[in-house]
Write a protein that holds these residues in place. Structure first.
Motif, PDB file in Angstrom:
ATOM      1  N   ALA A 120       0.845  -1.192   0.000  1.00  0.00           N
ATOM      2  CA  ALA A 120       0.000   0.000   0.000  1.00  0.00           C
ATOM      3  C   ALA A 120       0.879   1.241   0.000  1.00  0.00           C
ATOM      4  N   LYS A 121       0.354   2.318  -0.562  1.00  0.00           N
ATOM      5  CA  LYS A 121       1.099   3.567  -0.654  1.00  0.00           C
ATOM      6  C   LYS A 121       0.369   4.643   0.138  1.00  0.00           C
ATOM      7  N   GLN A 122       1.121   5.447   0.841  1.00  0.00           N
ATOM      8  CA  GLN A 122       0.520   6.528   1.625  1.00  0.00           C
ATOM      9  C   GLN A 122       0.508   7.826   0.817  1.00  0.00           C
ATOM     10  N   TRP A 123      -0.342   8.746   1.226  1.00  0.00           N
ATOM     11  CA  TRP A 123      -0.400  10.061   0.573  1.00  0.00           C
ATOM     12  C   TRP A 123       0.977  10.704   0.635  1.00  0.00           C
ATOM     13  N   ASP A 124       1.490  11.149  -0.511  1.00  0.00           N
ATOM     14  CA  ASP A 124       2.885  11.583  -0.566  1.00  0.00           C
ATOM     15  C   ASP A 124       3.080  12.949  -1.221  1.00  0.00           C
ATOM     16  N   ILE A 125       2.045  13.782  -1.211  1.00  0.00           N
ATOM     17  CA  ILE A 125       2.205  15.130  -1.761  1.00  0.00           C
ATOM     18  C   ILE A 125       2.534  16.071  -0.610  1.00  0.00           C
ATOM     19  N   PRO A 126       3.760  16.592  -0.548  1.00  0.00           N
ATOM     20  CA  PRO A 126       4.172  17.426   0.587  1.00  0.00           C
ATOM     21  C   PRO A 126       3.297  18.666   0.728  1.00  0.00           C
ATOM     22  N   GLY A 127       3.027  19.013   1.971  1.00  0.00           N
ATOM     23  CA  GLY A 127       2.300  20.241   2.263  1.00  0.00           C
ATOM     24  C   GLY A 127       0.805  20.142   2.106  1.00  0.00           C
ATOM     25  N   THR A 128       0.293  18.963   1.797  1.00  0.00           N
ATOM     26  CA  THR A 128      -1.152  18.795   1.657  1.00  0.00           C
ATOM     27  C   THR A 128      -1.591  17.574   2.464  1.00  0.00           C
ATOM     28  N   GLU A 129      -2.806  17.617   2.926  1.00  0.00           N
ATOM     29  CA  GLU A 129      -3.365  16.492   3.670  1.00  0.00           C
ATOM     30  C   GLU A 129      -4.851  16.377   3.324  1.00  0.00           C
ATOM     31  N   PRO A 130      -5.240  15.303   2.635  1.00  0.00           N
ATOM     32  CA  PRO A 130      -6.640  15.150   2.240  1.00  0.00           C
ATOM     33  C   PRO A 130      -7.534  14.902   3.440  1.00  0.00           C
TER      34      PRO A 130
END
Length: 345
Positions: free
Chosen positions: A91-101
């Motif tokens: 599984a992959k975690q959310w990896d866009i820096p500076g953002t949190e869905p």
């Protein structure tokens, strides 16, 4: 050329004869591997392993079963080997820096799921089925069905596909799996119960419009317009109350119109517009999603939508790595902005 002559030549080491014998079955075998593994890339690897094993073992083919049945035996057991080895993508975690869905409503288990291009289904789901088949071929390639299959234990998964999807007789399946007819019947009973728990509402839902019909085109047009203009209200109006959204290989899942709306508010909050390129996956409308940036319009993923009546009941977001499977580019050719003039003009 007679089939018996082709077989004799292939068993003697003639590669062209082998390809002539096996090529008619190649596409349906790939779909079979995809149903078992839920991943396009894993299915392609299993298909290559199947063909290599068939080539190496062809001299032992005695003709007691048809060549097609023999190839299905090899493919099924190659897929079972993959399932038992647990060589699945993590599984992959959310990896866009500076953002949190927004917080998801749940976490999915089938993070290795990948879409299957409709362009590769030609000739693969129109093959004659055995008398034991219970599912429509289009239904059995849908993302909901393939996802539900992945929950089953490997042996039950294989038995259900071979019996209920492809329609092989119980004795044929027993031979493929080196087991007894009684064992096949027992595994099938448990597999059917497991599928019923996963897909209890499939038959109760309103049927989707036919693929590429005017009714489907109307919904797709509204979806594209809402998405490309980041119009939350227009997008939410297209969703069922219990709409479900997943995003493999990330396990985040969002269920319900309000939850999905919050996710798109988050997505559209940082992007003024997207561009969608239509395609089809798993018998459903799908879209390559592209985002304009200062350096060009780059692919950010692929969306599939599941229709129920005239509404969208499910959405699946895949990463941009699957775009190439559909023949879609990673970036679109840039269109000069209005008023732009080249130095050569």
């Amino acid at each position: 050329m007679a089939r018996t002559d082709l077989m004799s030549r292939a068993q003697a080491g003639d590669g062209d004869a082998f390809r002539a014998l096996t090529e008619p079955h190649r596409r349906e075998l790939q779909v079979h591997c995809y149903r078992m593994l839920g991943s396009f890339q894993d299915a392609e690897d299993a298909l290559q392993d199947t063909m290599l094993a068939a080539w190496r073992g062809l001299e032992r083919f005695d003709g007691r079963a048809s060549l097609r049945t023999w190839l299905y035996r090899i493919a099924t057991n190659r897929c079972l080997d993959t399932l038992r080895s647990a060589r699945r993508r993590p599984a992959k975690q959310w990896d866009i820096p500076g953002t949190e869905p927004p917080e998801p409503t749940g976490l999915g288990e089938i993070h290795w799921l990948e879409p299957y291009p409709d362009a590769l289904l030609d000739g693969a789901i129109t093959v004659p089925l055995g008398p034991e088949a219970r599912y429509e071929q289009t239904e059995s390639i849908s993302l909901a069905f393939v996802t539900a299959l992945q929950i089953l234990p490997p042996r039950q998964l294989a038995v259900l596909i071979l019996r209920d999807v492809l329609g092989f007789h119980a004795d044929e399946v027993a031979d493929m799996l080196d087991t007894t007819v009684e064992s096949v019947k027992s595994a099938l009973k448990r597999a059917r119960a497991g599928m019923q728990r996963r897909l209890p509402v499939m038959t109760a839902r309103e049927q989707p419009p036919a693929g590429d019909s005017p009714a489907e085109d109307a919904i797709v047009t509204k979806f594209v317009s809402a998405y490309e203009s980041a119009d939350i209200d227009a997008l939410v109006a297209l969703l069922t109350d219990d709409v479900f959204m997943s995003m493999p290989p990330m396990p985040r899942e969002y269920r319900g119109r309000d939850s999905v709306a919050r996710f798109f508010e988050f997505i559209f909050g940082s992007v003024e517009r997207f561009e969608l390129v239509p395609t089809r996956a798993n018998g459903q409308p799908a879209f390559g999603v592209y985002r304009p940036t200062p350096t060009g319009t780059h692919g950010v993923g692929l969306f599939t939508i599941t229709l129920t009546g005239d509404r969208i009941s499910a959405m699946t977001r895949f990463e941009d790595t699957v775009l190439s499977i559909f023949g879609l580019p990673r970036s679109l050719v840039a269109v000069p902005p209005a008023g732009f003039q080249s130095d050569r003009s």
